[in-house]
Design an enzyme around this catalytic site. Structure first.
Site, short mmCIF file in Angstrom:
data_model
loop_
_atom_site.label_atom_id
_atom_site.label_comp_id
_atom_site.label_asym_id
_atom_site.label_seq_id
_atom_site.Cartn_x
_atom_site.Cartn_y
_atom_site.Cartn_z
N SER A 32 0.79 -0.66 0.30
CA SER A 32 0.20 0.05 -0.26
C SER A 32 0.74 1.23 -0.26
CB SER A 32 -0.92 0.02 1.77
OG SER A 32 -1.13 1.23 1.55
N TYR A 51 -2.09 -1.28 10.89
CA TYR A 51 -2.58 -1.42 9.86
C TYR A 51 -1.30 -1.29 8.42
CZ TYR A 51 -3.63 -1.48 4.82
OH TYR A 51 -3.57 -0.84 3.19
N LYS A 99 2.07 -3.51 6.77
CA LYS A 99 2.91 -3.08 4.99
C LYS A 99 3.59 -3.56 5.31
CE LYS A 99 -1.59 -4.88 3.52
NZ LYS A 99 -1.61 -5.58 2.98
N1 UFG Z 1 -12.92 10.88 2.91
C1 UFG Z 1 -13.66 11.89 3.76
N2 UFG Z 1 -14.77 11.12 4.38
C2 UFG Z 1 -15.16 9.78 4.18
C3 UFG Z 1 -14.29 9.31 4.06
C4 UFG Z 1 -12.80 9.55 3.15
O1 UFG Z 1 -13.51 12.86 3.45
O2 UFG Z 1 -16.20 9.35 4.92
C5 UFG Z 1 -11.34 11.65 3.06
C6 UFG Z 1 -10.42 11.22 3.33
O3 UFG Z 1 -10.04 11.89 4.39
C7 UFG Z 1 -9.10 10.84 2.28
C8 UFG Z 1 -10.30 10.53 0.93
O4 UFG Z 1 -11.50 10.50 1.59
O5 UFG Z 1 -9.07 12.23 2.18
C9 UFG Z 1 -9.91 9.26 0.81
O6 UFG Z 1 -9.78 8.18 1.80
P1 UFG Z 1 -10.21 6.76 1.99
O7 UFG Z 1 -10.76 6.44 3.53
O8 UFG Z 1 -10.97 5.55 0.62
O9 UFG Z 1 -9.08 6.23 1.32
P2 UFG Z 1 -7.77 6.47 2.08
O10 UFG Z 1 -6.80 7.46 1.47
O11 UFG Z 1 -7.44 7.17 3.86
O12 UFG Z 1 -6.50 4.93 3.06
C10 UFG Z 1 -6.37 4.54 2.30
C11 UFG Z 1 -6.15 2.79 1.82
C12 UFG Z 1 -5.89 2.51 3.13
C13 UFG Z 1 -4.69 2.92 3.73
C14 UFG Z 1 -4.30 4.33 3.90
C15 UFG Z 1 -3.31 4.60 3.72
O13 UFG Z 1 -7.42 2.45 1.83
O14 UFG Z 1 -5.49 1.42 3.43
O15 UFG Z 1 -4.92 5.03 2.18
O16 UFG Z 1 -3.59 6.14 3.90
F1 UFG Z 1 -4.10 2.84 4.32
#
Ligand code: UFG
Length: 342
Positions: A127, A152, A156
């Protein structure tokens, strides 16, 4: 004789799309999945898409006896793609041992059996979380890994290290694929992301809000140092991602790698903000989304997107599908789910 590939977590989100690509390319697939974060129906959907039902075994790869028995029955695997792992960042903070035990022990069990049976080819699901907030964007595979922001993320990093060290001391060859943000669904709308309970990730939260399952989307933070203030990610269509796994398997099976252990970024190379994703979704679906801006989510990085040059040059693979294709396919999958739940 078809090459036989073990896909752990093959009924999960990325796993199921990868099984479709492998079977379509002529590989024989064996899935091991303990159904901890998916549904059994996915197996039938894969069969519906490809015309072939993969062989399926339901057990937990943390169980070393069951894992050994499985490998004894399948000593002729040409390759293994190891997806099976827990992936909820927040849950990993609350229950770190659950994550270390599951994600690390299953990998060790697989590697021990590979060594024992002289199996050589492993593709590992890593990741972009291993980079944390990189100092330079777009981030290359050579960027230093930062201290993990969650257990998590640490699993990785540790898993990558375990593979690196094992490759040096054995005949195992491996490719780690560092995913950026996989979204979207198969064009058939038969498989896609199936979050059990309240989704953590942005796209399923958007589609569930749009159809009324959730009352409102919260946008986590609008005070980031980004063009519109919301956080930026490299969203990649899950079908593009699945195709990259096929390329990685072909590379290992045909011994085309340049080193026994290789690492590739899998992204599009483009960053999009949360608001841009929402705008794309509203455009393709014609649905006005109910959302509100709230505080930042703890542990989120501000912005990250991939330098994909190495993957493009070495794998001869490039993500093809646009953000609109990602949001539209996610929406079509949600509508299909709703039809079946009525
Ligand atoms: N977001 C929102 N509202 C929500 C969900 C997400 O605004 O309800 C935003 C988050 O703050 C982020 C973006 O949308 O800015 C993407 O969020 P995700 O949760 O979809 O994805 P992430 O980038 O947080 O997560 C990904 C992978 C994980 C990994 C992580 C590391 O899904 O497996 O990146 O930062 F660990």
């Amino acid at each position: 004789m078809k090459h036989k590939i073990l896909v752990t977590g093959g009924l999960g989100y990325i796993g199921s799309h990868t099984v479709v690509e492998l079977q379509s390319a002529g590989y024989e697939v064996i899935i091991v999945d303990d159904l901890s974060n998916t549904r059994m129906e996915v197996l039938g959907k894969i069969a519906q898409i490809t015309g072939t039902k993969p062989h399926f075994e339901n057990f937990d790869l943390v169980d070393s006896e069951l894992t050994q028995k499985f490998f004894d029955l399948h000593p002729d695997l040409s390759g293994i793609i190891h997806f099976a792992a827990f992936k909820a960042v927040g849950e990993s903070v609350e229950n770190p041992l659950k994550y270390y035990r599951n994600n690390i022990q299953s990998l060790i069990n697989i590697l021990e059996n590979m060594e024992r049976l002289k199996l050589s080819n492993l593709v590992f699901s890593s990741s972009c979380t291993v980079y944390g907030q990189p100092d330079e964007l777009p981030v290359t595979e050579q960027a230093p890994r930062k201290a993990a922001l969650s257990p998590y993320g640490n699993t990785k990093q540790i898993s990558e290290d375990i593979i690196r060290d094992t490759v040096v001391a054995s005949t195992i060859r491996s490719i780690s694929l560092r995913y950026f943000n996989p979204v979207g669904a198969h064009p058939s709308a038969l498989i896609g992301e199936l979050p059990l309970g309240v989704p953590n990730n942005l796209l399923p939260f958007i589609t569930q809000t749009a159809c009324g399952i959730r009352p409102q989307l919260r946008v986590f933070g609008s005070d980031y140092n980004t063009p519109d203030g919301t956080a930026v990610r490299d969203y990649i269509h899950v079908v593009d991602l699945a195709q990259a796994h096929l390329v990685a398997v072909n590379r290992l099976v045909n011994n085309l790698g340049k080193a026994p252990y290789e690492i590739f970024n899998l992204g599009t190379g483009n960053g999009n903000s949360v608001l841009e994703v929402i705008q794309s979704f509203e455009k393709v679906s014609g649905v006005k989304l109910n959302y509100t801006i709230t505080d930042r989510r703890p542990g989120d990085v501000e912005q990250v997107w991939a330098n994909t040059q190495f993957a493009n040059d070495e794998l001869g693979w490039k993500a093809q599908l646009s953000l609109d294709e990602m949001t539209l396919s996610a929406w079509k999958f949600q509508l299909e789910l709703n039809k079946n739940n009525q």
